[in-house]
Every structure is written in C-alpha cells, then in structure tokens.
Design an enzyme around this catalytic site. Structure first.
Site, PDB file in Angstrom:
ATOM      1  N   SER A 164       0.834  -1.201   0.000  1.00  0.00           N
ATOM      2  CA  SER A 164       0.000   0.000   0.000  1.00  0.00           C
ATOM      3  C   SER A 164       0.875   1.259   0.000  1.00  0.00           C
ATOM      4  CB  SER A 164      -0.961  -0.040   1.192  1.00  0.00           C
ATOM      5  OG  SER A 164      -1.954   0.946   1.097  1.00  0.00           O
ATOM      6  N   ASP A 203      -9.018  -5.809  -4.674  1.00  0.00           N
ATOM      7  CA  ASP A 203      -8.733  -4.507  -4.072  1.00  0.00           C
ATOM      8  C   ASP A 203      -9.585  -3.420  -4.720  1.00  0.00           C
ATOM      9  OD1 ASP A 203      -7.612  -2.264  -2.891  1.00  0.00           O
ATOM     10  OD2 ASP A 203      -5.539  -2.858  -3.275  1.00  0.00           O
ATOM     11  N   HIS A 259      -8.257  -4.900  -0.310  1.00  0.00           N
ATOM     12  CA  HIS A 259      -6.950  -4.284  -0.077  1.00  0.00           C
ATOM     13  C   HIS A 259      -6.206  -4.995   1.052  1.00  0.00           C
ATOM     14  CE1 HIS A 259      -4.140  -0.963  -0.623  1.00  0.00           C
ATOM     15  NE2 HIS A 259      -4.165  -0.709   0.677  1.00  0.00           N
TER      16      HIS A 259
END
Length: 385
Positions: free
Chosen positions: A171, A333, A366
């Site tokens: 991320s 995601d 995610h």
C-alpha cells in the site's frame, strides 16, 4: 540414523515454533530538510531488524509499511505478545523473506499514525516543537513519500548499508519502495510493490479525502490545535471507520458485520444507526486511542501527492528504475485496484524494464496484501532468490 534424523526434525520444528523476538530501536537526525524546504529539528523514527547482516552488507531487505502500519513487520517484542508483526507470515527463519539469509530492516515513517503507541517512534504534528515547547500541530511541514524515503536512507547510511537486495512494501509502503528504486537505482536490486502503484490518480486521491473530512469537520479539531484539550474523537473515529471499510472488499466486509435486513431498529426510527456501523465505530474508537488526528491528515496528504519521482509526470521517472520488479496487487482490491498496478507495470515495460506481475487472491480486498500475503509467499521467495 533414523533416530538422529528424528532428533534433527524435532529440533527444527521446535526452532520454527519459537517466536522471532525483536527490539524497537531509535534513529535520530539532528536536522532534516523536507522536499518543500522546511527544516525539522530533530527527527526521530523507530526501526526494527530481523536476521543478521553479512560481512559485506549485501543481504539487506528494506520493508516499508502501509498507511496505518508501523515498523513492526514481524516477530514479537515478548514471547507472550498477543500477535506478531503484520507480515510475520512471510518474514522469519525459513519463510519467504528468510531471515537465515537476509537482514531485514523496517522503519516507522514520519507522521506515523500510531504516535501514541509506546512501540512507535515518529516525529510529526503531535511531537513537541523544541522551539516552542508545544506540539507542532499544523505548523509541522507537509511531508511526502520522498521525505519518508530520505529519512530511511539516512538510517541505512548510519548503518553503513549502501545497497539493498530488495525493497518491499504494501500500500503506502509500495509508494516508498518504488520511490527508492527511482531515486537510488544503483542501490536497489529488486523491487516488490504490494497492493500499490507508481502514482495516485485523482479518483483515488479524492477517495482519501473522505478519510480527512470527518476530522476537518469536527469542531473539537480546532484547526489542528487541540492537544491541550484532547483529540477530536468523533472525527478521528469516523475517519478510521471509513479507512477500515474502504480497505475491505464486500465479500470480506459483509460476513463480519450484522446484516441490514435483520436490523429492526432501522424500521422504527430514522435516527437509529445500523448495528454494522456501530460495530465499525466501536472498533475504530479502540484504534483511535493510539492514533492522532493530525497525523492521519498528514498521511492522507502524503499519499494524495504521490507519484514516482515526485515530479510532474510519473511515467518518465520510471525510466530510472534498474531493479528487477514484481508487482503484487490484490485481485479484489477496491482501494488501490489492480488496474493501478497494471498501468504502472505497463509504464515500466515501456521503458524497457519489464516487471513480473501476479495477483494476491482472497476475499478481503486491499487487506489481502497484509492478512493474505502468505498466498504469494512462493512467488516472493522465488523472486528474492
């Protein structure tokens, strides 16, 4: 021989069962100049290391953490800790990032969200400004992904480490990893951006503004000058609730929270709150105890400003990357969808450096890049070796 082999197996299993015990360390820079030319004096960050540094310091892997994470990537501080670091599934002896081979370094970022966690060391708006004796608040300069990288480089320089076998991060950590490979192409041999990309598009940047909005609208935020009266709890908790929801795919979210169809109070009163929202807020309120509202705002801004090279156009910046690269987005995601990774990989391919690409399966969206990372452990191990 069979008896000896059995003993060896037993000892191996016992060693594997032993938790990797780690220690938080402090790194201090007397002064640091940000990308926008402002000086912070001093800067402190925490860091952890796993494994042993070899003689020529060529076995180093840097882990760069995600938005609400910290340097606690693996292991435990004490054998009886409730849970290990977030990527313990892939970092440790014999694991994908094998600490029998590699010296793994992980550091807290500037403006780390978890500033009130006693295992996090970070400089940011909640830090006391030595010039005034009060928290910086919004007088703290805007910082960028590039600033995070420069502080990490200073840490590695202090350890005499001049080359990285790999930089890996999920991320917001993927942003830092890519920026490392752009800024210091001769220092980074391998690059693994997990659930991330080489840029933040406008849609994604504005989605992050939804995380900032509840804080900015909370009257107790007081323009960031709230430290003598306490956190803007409602705004901070609401922001953290949004962050949790946005990080989950519906397939991972729906089974964890009560169904709206069974929520009878909603039929009786327009002011009734869904039970799912109440649970989400209760969890967020617990997390808020260790986090700081201004730090969340600064992390949002650093993420919104992200593009490789931190210039006007991120695609040409990727020409500087020499590292062998593996993109690992999560299939489900919805926060930083695989399309962003694919676009980044295509842009890198256009420069003549064709990356590898694989997707992380799972139902958590995610979050699969953190909780589901073991699904791609084999790909990571093969890539590193």
């Amino acid at each position: 021989m069979r008896f000896i082999a059995g003993l060896v197996w037993l000892f191996t299993v016992a060693a594997a069962a032993e938790p990797l015990l780690v220690e938080k360390q402090r790194f201090t820079l007397d002064t640091f100049t940000t990308e926008n030319g402002q000086v912070i004096t001093p800067v402190n960050i925490g860091w952890e290391a796993y494994g042993k540094l070899n003689a020529d310091k060529s076995n180093v892997i840097l882990i760069t953490h995600y938005f609400s994470g910290s340097s606690h990537a693996a292991g435990k501080y004490h054998a009886d800790d409730a849970s290990p670091g977030y990527w313990d599934a892939i970092i440790g002896p014999g694991k994908a990032i094998d600490t029998n081979k590699f010296y793994v370094v992980s550091s807290d970022t500037l403006v780390n969200a978890n500033v009130f966690d006693n295992k996090v060391i970070t400089t940011g708006p909640a830090t006391i400004n030595p010039a005034t004796g009060k928290p910086y608040g919004l007088s703290f300069p805007v910082v960028t992904i590039g600033d995070f990288v420069e502080v990490q480089k200073a840490l590695l320089d202090s350890l005499g480490i001049s080359k990285l076998h790999a930089v890996i991060g999920p991320s917001m950590g993927s942003f830092q990893a890519i920026e490392w490979a752009v800024r210091y192409p001769d220092k980074v041999e391998r690059l693994i951006p997990v659930i991330g990309s080489a840029y933040m598009d406008t849609y994604s940047a504005i989605k992050l503004q939804r995380w900032a909005y509840p804080i900015l609208q909370d009257p107790t935020w007081q323009g960031g000058d709230y430290y003598d009266k306490g956190q803007p709890w409602q705004g901070l908790s609401t922001a953290l609730a949004y962050i949790t929801q946005d990080a989950l795919h519906p397939d991972g979210f729906n089974p964890r929270y009560p169904a709206i169809s069974s929520d009878t109070a909603l039929h009786q009163s327009i002011s009734a709150l869904p039970q799912a929202w109440q649970q989400l807020m209760t969890q967020a309120q617990q997390r808020a105890k260790k986090q700081d509202a201004n730090h969340i705002l600064y992390l949002v801004r650093a993420s919104q400003l992200w593009r490789a090279g931190m210039g006007d156009n991120w695609q040409p910046a990727l020409r500087r990357v020499k590292a062998k690269t593996l993109f690992l987005p999560a299939s489900g995601d919805l926060l930083l969808p695989p399309a962003l990774s694919k676009n980044s990989a295509d842009a890198m391919t256009a420069t003549g450096n064709t990356p590898d690409y694989a997707e992380i399966p799972g139902n958590f969206g995610h979050l699969d890049g953190v909780v589901g990372i073991a699904a791609v452990a084999q790909q990571i191990s093969a890539f590193l070796n």
